[in-house]
Enzyme design. Sequence first.
Site, PDB file in Angstrom:
ATOM      1  N   GLU A  65     -16.878 -33.468  23.236  1.00  0.00           N
ATOM      2  CA  GLU A  65     -16.248 -33.592  21.724  1.00  0.00           C
ATOM      3  C   GLU A  65     -15.007 -33.248  21.546  1.00  0.00           C
ATOM      4  O   GLU A  65     -14.544 -32.120  22.214  1.00  0.00           O
ATOM      5  CB  GLU A  65     -17.158 -32.725  20.875  1.00  0.00           C
ATOM      6  CG  GLU A  65     -18.569 -32.954  20.907  1.00  0.00           C
ATOM      7  CD  GLU A  65     -19.841 -31.703  20.542  1.00  0.00           C
ATOM      8  OE1 GLU A  65     -18.824 -30.504  20.056  1.00  0.00           O
ATOM      9  OE2 GLU A  65     -20.820 -31.831  20.482  1.00  0.00           O
ATOM     10  N   LYS A 105     -12.134 -30.602  20.791  1.00  0.00           N
ATOM     11  CA  LYS A 105     -11.948 -29.377  20.111  1.00  0.00           C
ATOM     12  C   LYS A 105     -11.145 -29.132  18.983  1.00  0.00           C
ATOM     13  O   LYS A 105      -9.879 -29.123  19.099  1.00  0.00           O
ATOM     14  CB  LYS A 105     -11.807 -28.358  21.307  1.00  0.00           C
ATOM     15  CG  LYS A 105     -11.551 -26.866  21.049  1.00  0.00           C
ATOM     16  CD  LYS A 105     -11.619 -25.807  22.347  1.00  0.00           C
ATOM     17  CE  LYS A 105     -12.000 -24.667  22.206  1.00  0.00           C
ATOM     18  NZ  LYS A 105     -11.127 -23.937  21.258  1.00  0.00           N
ATOM     19  N   ASP A 130      -9.038 -27.731  15.917  1.00  0.00           N
ATOM     20  CA  ASP A 130      -8.125 -26.652  15.886  1.00  0.00           C
ATOM     21  C   ASP A 130      -8.327 -25.965  14.429  1.00  0.00           C
ATOM     22  O   ASP A 130      -7.484 -26.436  13.509  1.00  0.00           O
ATOM     23  CB  ASP A 130      -6.760 -26.841  16.294  1.00  0.00           C
ATOM     24  CG  ASP A 130      -6.148 -25.607  16.778  1.00  0.00           C
ATOM     25  OD1 ASP A 130      -6.876 -24.532  16.699  1.00  0.00           O
ATOM     26  OD2 ASP A 130      -4.871 -25.534  17.016  1.00  0.00           O
ATOM     27  N   TYR A 176     -20.654 -29.682  14.657  1.00  0.00           N
ATOM     28  CA  TYR A 176     -20.724 -29.866  15.976  1.00  0.00           C
ATOM     29  C   TYR A 176     -22.004 -29.236  16.695  1.00  0.00           C
ATOM     30  O   TYR A 176     -22.045 -29.364  17.928  1.00  0.00           O
ATOM     31  CB  TYR A 176     -19.422 -29.549  16.744  1.00  0.00           C
ATOM     32  CG  TYR A 176     -18.740 -28.187  16.407  1.00  0.00           C
ATOM     33  CD1 TYR A 176     -19.802 -27.173  16.841  1.00  0.00           C
ATOM     34  CD2 TYR A 176     -17.776 -28.124  15.913  1.00  0.00           C
ATOM     35  CE1 TYR A 176     -19.112 -25.958  16.636  1.00  0.00           C
ATOM     36  CE2 TYR A 176     -17.238 -26.805  15.968  1.00  0.00           C
ATOM     37  CZ  TYR A 176     -17.917 -25.648  15.909  1.00  0.00           C
ATOM     38  OH  TYR A 176     -17.400 -24.297  15.811  1.00  0.00           O
ATOM     39  N   LYS A 236      -8.858 -27.480  28.304  1.00  0.00           N
ATOM     40  CA  LYS A 236      -7.896 -27.312  27.428  1.00  0.00           C
ATOM     41  C   LYS A 236      -6.626 -28.218  27.867  1.00  0.00           C
ATOM     42  O   LYS A 236      -6.375 -28.176  28.868  1.00  0.00           O
ATOM     43  CB  LYS A 236      -7.263 -25.819  27.629  1.00  0.00           C
ATOM     44  CG  LYS A 236      -8.215 -24.609  26.910  1.00  0.00           C
ATOM     45  CD  LYS A 236      -8.232 -25.028  25.330  1.00  0.00           C
ATOM     46  CE  LYS A 236      -8.666 -23.574  24.701  1.00  0.00           C
ATOM     47  NZ  LYS A 236      -7.576 -22.829  24.080  1.00  0.00           N
ATOM     48  N   CYS A 250      29.132 -21.738   2.994  1.00  0.00           N
ATOM     49  CA  CYS A 250      28.388 -23.038   3.582  1.00  0.00           C
ATOM     50  C   CYS A 250      29.267 -22.991   4.964  1.00  0.00           C
ATOM     51  O   CYS A 250      30.348 -23.117   5.171  1.00  0.00           O
ATOM     52  CB  CYS A 250      28.604 -24.059   2.788  1.00  0.00           C
ATOM     53  SG  CYS A 250      28.264 -25.558   3.592  1.00  0.00           S
ATOM     54  N   CYS A 310      31.346 -26.631   4.356  1.00  0.00           N
ATOM     55  CA  CYS A 310      32.384 -26.728   3.394  1.00  0.00           C
ATOM     56  C   CYS A 310      32.976 -25.750   2.924  1.00  0.00           C
ATOM     57  O   CYS A 310      33.806 -25.502   2.087  1.00  0.00           O
ATOM     58  CB  CYS A 310      31.843 -27.713   2.312  1.00  0.00           C
ATOM     59  SG  CYS A 310      30.578 -26.895   1.253  1.00  0.00           S
ATOM     60  N   CYS A 362      23.839 -24.104  -0.662  1.00  0.00           N
ATOM     61  CA  CYS A 362      25.044 -24.528  -0.800  1.00  0.00           C
ATOM     62  C   CYS A 362      25.241 -25.421  -1.955  1.00  0.00           C
ATOM     63  O   CYS A 362      24.539 -26.529  -2.203  1.00  0.00           O
ATOM     64  CB  CYS A 362      25.716 -25.530   0.359  1.00  0.00           C
ATOM     65  SG  CYS A 362      27.171 -26.275  -0.110  1.00  0.00           S
ATOM     66  N   CYS A 369      29.347 -31.478  -0.381  1.00  0.00           N
ATOM     67  CA  CYS A 369      29.270 -30.997   0.852  1.00  0.00           C
ATOM     68  C   CYS A 369      29.032 -31.937   2.099  1.00  0.00           C
ATOM     69  O   CYS A 369      28.137 -32.992   1.757  1.00  0.00           O
ATOM     70  CB  CYS A 369      28.369 -29.996   1.109  1.00  0.00           C
ATOM     71  SG  CYS A 369      27.990 -29.244   2.665  1.00  0.00           S
TER      72      CYS A 369
HETATM   73  S1  IVH Z   1     -19.119 -25.312  20.282  1.00  0.00           S
HETATM   74  C1  IVH Z   1     -20.997 -23.159  22.879  1.00  0.00           C
HETATM   75  N1  IVH Z   1     -18.036 -27.524  19.739  1.00  0.00           N
HETATM   76  O1  IVH Z   1     -13.945 -23.424  19.729  1.00  0.00           O
HETATM   77  C2  IVH Z   1     -20.613 -22.595  21.378  1.00  0.00           C
HETATM   78  N2  IVH Z   1     -16.991 -25.294  19.338  1.00  0.00           N
HETATM   79  O2  IVH Z   1     -13.812 -21.433  21.809  1.00  0.00           O
HETATM   80  C3  IVH Z   1     -19.340 -22.770  20.988  1.00  0.00           C
HETATM   81  N3  IVH Z   1     -14.703 -25.407  18.287  1.00  0.00           N
HETATM   82  O3  IVH Z   1     -15.373 -20.717  17.962  1.00  0.00           O
HETATM   83  C4  IVH Z   1     -18.902 -23.693  19.838  1.00  0.00           C
HETATM   84  N4  IVH Z   1     -14.528 -27.506  18.253  1.00  0.00           N
HETATM   85  O4  IVH Z   1     -14.500 -22.360  16.437  1.00  0.00           O
HETATM   86  C5  IVH Z   1     -17.838 -26.140  19.664  1.00  0.00           C
HETATM   87  N5  IVH Z   1     -16.656 -29.552  19.209  1.00  0.00           N
HETATM   88  C6  IVH Z   1     -16.864 -27.960  19.410  1.00  0.00           C
HETATM   89  C7  IVH Z   1     -15.643 -27.440  18.698  1.00  0.00           C
HETATM   90  C8  IVH Z   1     -15.907 -25.864  18.795  1.00  0.00           C
HETATM   91  C9  IVH Z   1     -13.904 -26.464  18.049  1.00  0.00           C
HETATM   92  C10 IVH Z   1     -14.328 -24.049  18.322  1.00  0.00           C
HETATM   93  C11 IVH Z   1     -15.021 -23.300  17.613  1.00  0.00           C
HETATM   94  C12 IVH Z   1     -15.687 -22.121  18.505  1.00  0.00           C
HETATM   95  C13 IVH Z   1     -14.414 -22.072  19.539  1.00  0.00           C
HETATM   96  C14 IVH Z   1     -14.869 -21.556  20.836  1.00  0.00           C
END
Ligand code: IVH
Length: 671
Positions: free
Chosen positions: A116, A118, A120, A228, A316, A412, A415, A430, A435
């Site tokens: 899945e 991850k 942010d 998720y 990552k 500025c 100018c 400015c 300018c």
């Molecule tokens: S699973 C195993 N799934 O990542 C249980 N986390 O570093 C951990 N996050 O606190 C959560 N996308 O905020 C999971 N598809 C995803 C995620 C996800 C982002 C974040 C979440 C968690 C952090 C863990």
Amino acid sequence: MRPAERARELADQLRYHGHRYYVLDDPEIGDDAYDALLDELRALEAEHPELRTPDSPTQRVGGEPVSRLDKVTHLQPMLSLANARSEEELRAWVARMRSHLAREGIEDPDFRFVAEPKIDGLAISLLYREGVLERGATRGNGEVGEDVTHNLRTIGSIPLRIDTDAPPALIEVRGEVYMSLPDFAALNERRAAQGLSTFMNPRNSAAGTIRQLDPALTAERPLSMWCYAVGVTEGVRFTSHSESLEWLAAHGFRVNGDVKTLGSEDEVVAQCLSWQERRGALDFEIDGVVVKVDDYELQRRLGAVGRDPRWAIAWKFPPTTAVTRLNDVAWNVGKYGDLHPFAQLEPVHVGGVTVKQATLHNEEDLVRKDVRPGDEVIVLRAGDVIPQVVSPAPHAVERPDRAPVPRPPERCPFCDTPTVKPEGTVFTRCPNRECPERRWQLLVHFASQGALDIDGLGEKQIAGLLERGLVRTAGDLYRLTKEQLVAIDRMGEVSAERLLRSIEASKDRPFGRVLFGMGIEGVGGITGRNLAQRFRSLDALMAATPEQIAETPGIGPIVAQIIHDSLADPQMRALAEDLRGLGLQLSVEGPPPGEGKLAEQTFVLTGTLPDLTREQATERILAQGGRVTTSVSKKTSYVVAGESPGSKLEKAERMGVPVLDEAGLLELLRD
Ligand code: IVH
């Protein structure tokens, strides 16, 4: 019909259409129709308060502010994740799981994985009792989080009630709340226009928003959620992660459609690399891929080490930050005269390129970050965005002889006009309209891709034209002659002719883009399009009151006032008249959205058409009320394919979407 019956019917319809809009991104009715249903239900509930249940679609916004955020203990801890930074580390993780299970007596585990994105944002837990959203909380430290139910209720993609006749007694849904990149850009655009400080990134802005005490503020800042995982349950059981995700999707929760179940390590690696590649094309930020073992029984047997489950890992993406020396802070002038600090850096390699300069946004940001010349600083370059200085490196702040935080210059730098700082704004300015830097910025903006998109007219060419006094305003561009252009260094006849052609072609750009290109304060790309849609002509927009402008989606009263004042400026009026005389599009042609021959029809263009450019084809479709999008889905009515069409054509054929060639499109437009 009895009021109670009608209320139930309205609520059902609103839930259905809300789900189509927020979760499936595939609305069936327009905003106006939706609002009409909502208004009717509101009126009914006002007359019969006993019909107003907490899970009514009217109860998303308008909740009372809370005085503080209460602490809540999670029913089951919210775990974190160990990281893998390379293919080797990912394979080593699988090997570790195998040997752990072997010690448990499981010799040849049937590993299926789910990969899945991850996301942010920030982790959230939603608790539904008897199908009704009871409480939503932040992750906090994993054991104890904060109750943010009042804010979560405003998020359209979070169901207030689970869509089923037989809901489980209890189910905890977990996921990530985030702000999409377009929503983040629009929010910052709005804040900058109001003279407010802007957010550093979507994550910070989502985190700040979700902890607001007043849900009315949250409702103004669009958030969304990807689900998720399922936490505690009573009355429903799953045997695998993928099964729980399917259940969530089938019951109205927003689950990413690209999440895949994979059968082997190799497939997992390939999927991680594919997400990494697609990262920049998504409309939300991801910082990696989460890989989970699918089978719940295997998850249970694997257990956790501390807070990190053994059965999941975060792949990552490569780092996009680096540390280097800040040599100096310099200032440039924006198109409205606003002074922006930027960092002159000791060149450093980050995210695959060498970076020498980075933005510091505005003076307030500079003070907040407390970066000073001579400091070692952290530089971030994520995706395609402009590199930015995030903060001093941790040890930098301990130097005894640090320089002071630079102040904006009193004159500025371009100018030499004394600078001013209007009260209540974050920018020193400015004030000189002539300018040279400001003129240059305005013209670069005018010719840029999102605006008039004049091919071959970049920063250098515009600087050359300004230096020679050949242009002053955007209108002057359309009066350039070949002789003038050929006189410029390194501009041959062929390039001069080509440039003149692309300047001429820009007269066809739609009104919304012209509006954006004119450099009206408060009008960004999105606002430009929305204003064009609403007012349909520059004359109508110029005649509008600030109150009328504020009725446009995404524009609040403060920005509306700024836009109104900026439009009233004599120089802006002169520019508008000039552009009108030159034949640019200052109104929208064709029927309003939702009407016209091609209303409700969505087109995807792919490949090169024999006669029409992509732009022309798009304009023609829009002019008849149709829509043009970039990716083929079940919503697509037609794919228009030219030469070398690529994967969109394949996808259309696979999905059974009708395919047209240029002749077919022209016929449809003519019919
Ligand atoms: S699973 C195993 N799934 O990542 C249980 N986390 O570093 C951990 N996050 O606190 C959560 N996308 O905020 C999971 N598809 C995803 C995620 C996800 C982002 C974040 C979440 C968690 C952090 C863990």
